[in-house]
Design a protein around this motif. Structure first.
Motif, mmCIF file in Angstrom:
data_model
loop_
_atom_site.group_PDB
_atom_site.id
_atom_site.type_symbol
_atom_site.label_atom_id
_atom_site.label_comp_id
_atom_site.label_asym_id
_atom_site.label_seq_id
_atom_site.Cartn_x
_atom_site.Cartn_y
_atom_site.Cartn_z
ATOM 1 N N PHE A 147 0.833 -1.199 0.000
ATOM 2 C CA PHE A 147 0.000 0.000 0.000
ATOM 3 C C PHE A 147 0.870 1.253 0.000
ATOM 4 C CE2 PHE A 147 -2.217 3.435 2.111
ATOM 5 C CZ PHE A 147 -3.472 3.410 1.541
ATOM 6 N N VAL A 148 1.894 1.252 0.849
ATOM 7 C CA VAL A 148 2.770 2.418 0.976
ATOM 8 C C VAL A 148 3.664 2.558 -0.254
ATOM 9 C CG1 VAL A 148 4.612 3.485 2.335
ATOM 10 C CG2 VAL A 148 2.751 2.254 3.485
ATOM 11 N N ILE A 149 4.215 1.434 -0.728
ATOM 12 C CA ILE A 149 5.104 1.472 -1.888
ATOM 13 C C ILE A 149 4.392 2.054 -3.103
ATOM 14 C CG2 ILE A 149 6.448 0.075 -3.502
ATOM 15 C CD1 ILE A 149 6.797 -1.967 -1.243
ATOM 16 N N THR A 150 3.207 1.525 -3.376
ATOM 17 C CA THR A 150 2.501 1.934 -4.593
ATOM 18 C C THR A 150 1.843 3.304 -4.444
ATOM 19 O OG1 THR A 150 0.534 0.685 -3.890
ATOM 20 C CG2 THR A 150 2.115 -0.438 -5.312
ATOM 21 N N LEU A 151 1.526 3.697 -3.221
ATOM 22 C CA LEU A 151 1.035 5.056 -3.005
ATOM 23 C C LEU A 151 2.132 6.061 -3.316
ATOM 24 C CD1 LEU A 151 -1.197 6.974 -2.069
ATOM 25 C CD2 LEU A 151 -0.385 6.652 0.290
ATOM 26 N N ALA A 152 3.365 5.735 -2.878
ATOM 27 C CA ALA A 152 4.510 6.590 -3.215
ATOM 28 C C ALA A 152 4.724 6.608 -4.729
ATOM 29 C CB ALA A 152 5.759 6.093 -2.505
ATOM 30 N N GLY A 153 4.543 5.437 -5.361
ATOM 31 C CA GLY A 153 4.685 5.358 -6.806
ATOM 32 C C GLY A 153 3.638 6.179 -7.525
ATOM 33 N N LEU A 154 2.439 6.198 -7.007
ATOM 34 C CA LEU A 154 1.362 6.989 -7.598
ATOM 35 C C LEU A 154 1.779 8.452 -7.713
ATOM 36 C CD1 LEU A 154 -2.399 6.823 -6.645
ATOM 37 C CD2 LEU A 154 -1.250 9.005 -6.765
#
Length: 411
Positions: A147-154
């Protein structure tokens, strides 16, 4: 182990029944046990179509359904990647940004740099696959929640998309290019569409027959040849009608055929390969999968890379459909619609349950809502509300089904 043996015995008992009545009884008993499959989304789709057709008779017209299939392809491909990630119990919130970035990279390389379109497509997909690999390394090596990784990626890749597009903010793709023609004007000839329908029905029968023969060799019960034939004939009848009805106007678009082909390939990989069984095992119980000798890290890496790659393909198709890549590509409700399509299509948020066909069915549901409400000239706010309610109902059904499976020893 006891639960597994009980489940196997129940499956054998269900598959031993013959005839149409037995098949219907099988479905009912599985539903009672919490194994709903695609039943909820199919029922929901029928209800949605019936209501929208009553409100506006144009909804089920051939013209509108052709547009519906074309509009659902790009985000549907992205949803197919979301299915892969959800099956292992994780999430990717950055698919919208990754798709927008891929469209921007395609436009810059193809239009500004003059690269062949195929080279630009490969570069965009390769970049997205690399993004998925980075996600997997952060998840596997450092234990950062997806969740955190891909939110940062977003956020990061949205900014990178703006940087790639530069001050122009928008790059138009040539209307006479093969890519734009594929997305906007390319339709399957009617005779070839009927051929695809026959091949699909024959393929369903052949795969079912091979699977039944493998079960009989192992001493297990299997579906009868007559039941397999009935199932294949029913599919042929449905597909033939769909091809004929859509052919009343423009026919079946090649872009939608590409989407369906990807769904079929992923269905085969998930249901008939060692990798697919590993994906379901990791999503069902990651520790049990690890003790069974499955390379859990490799499974996570593969699904994150697949998800980002599908996001790239979806972004390229969306850019081709629009004939442009701009700052709003991949933004708006693309991200949420892709995730909603996977969940509405029956993929469990808890991991371990779902099929590739869920992306197809879920996307058709979402696009049907959008198309129907647009025909009714209703505000987009209502579309968001309706989609949200449908998504919530899908998650509630999933939770109830999960509890039912637990109580019946099928969790």
């Amino acid at each position: 182990m006891t639960t597994t043996l009980a489940t196997d015995r129940q499956d054998e008992r269900l598959q031993s029944r013959e005839g149409l009545r037995g098949a219907i009884t099988d479905v009912i008993e599985r539903a009672r046990g919490g194994d709903l499959g695609v039943i909820p989304v199919v029922v929901g789709l029928v209800v949605i179509w019936a209501v929208l057709q009553v409100l506006n008779p144009v909804f089920l017209s051939s013209t509108n359904l052709v547009n519906l299939t074309l509009e659902s392809a790009a985000v549907g491909v992205i949803a197919l990647g979301i299915v892969c990630v959800l099956l292992v119990g994780e999430i990717d919130l950055s698919v919208g940004s990754v798709s927008g970035l891929s469209g921007a990279v395609l436009a810059v390389l193809f239009v500004d740099k003059g690269l062949p379109v195929w080279a630009a497509i490969l570069a965009a997909v390769a970049l997205s696959a690399a993004i998925g690999w980075v996600y997997a390394q952060l998840f596997n090596r450092f234990g950062v929640p997806s969740f955190v990784i891909t939110l940062a990626g977003l956020l990061a890749f949205l900014g990178l998309q703006l940087y790639v597009l530069g001050t122009k903010g928008s790059i138009n793709l040539p209307f006479d290019s093969a890519l734009v023609n594929f997305a906007q004007l390319a339709f399957v000839p009617q005779w070839l569409s009927y051929t695809f329908a026959v091949v699909a029905a024959a393929g369903l029968f052949a795969s079912g027959h091979l699977h039944a023969r493998e079960r009989r060799r192992a001493g297990l019960s299997a579906r009868t040849t007559s039941m397999l034939a009935v199932r294949s004939i029913a599919l042929l009848a449905v597909l033939t009608f769909v091809v004929w009805y859509l052919g009343q106007t423009r026919g079946v678009g090649w872009m939608f055929v590409l989407f369906v082909a990807m769904v079929l390939v992923m269905h085969y990989l998930l249901s008939r390969t060692k990798w697919g069984r590993s994906v379901y095992a990791v999503g069902g119980n990651v520790e049990a999968a690890r003790r069974a000798g499955i390379n859990v890290r490799a499974v996570y890496t593969s699904v994150f890379m697949l998800c980002s790659s599908f996001a790239a393909v979806g972004g390229i198709l969306a850019a081709a459909r629009l004939a442009a890549a701009n700052q709003s590509s991949g933004a708006g409700d693309v991200n949420l619609n892709a995730i909603a399509a996977a969940v509405i299509g029956g993929t469990s948020l808890f991991g371990g349950r779902g099929t590739a066909f869920g992306a197809l069915l879920g996307m058709i549901v979402i696009q049907s809502i959008s198309s129907g409400l647009t025909l009714l000239n209703l505000d987009s706010s209502i579309r968001f509300v309706v989609t949200g309610v449908v998504l919530l109902l899908a998650v509630v059904v999933d939770s109830i089904a999960r509890k039912s499976r637990t109580s019946h020893g099928r969790a």
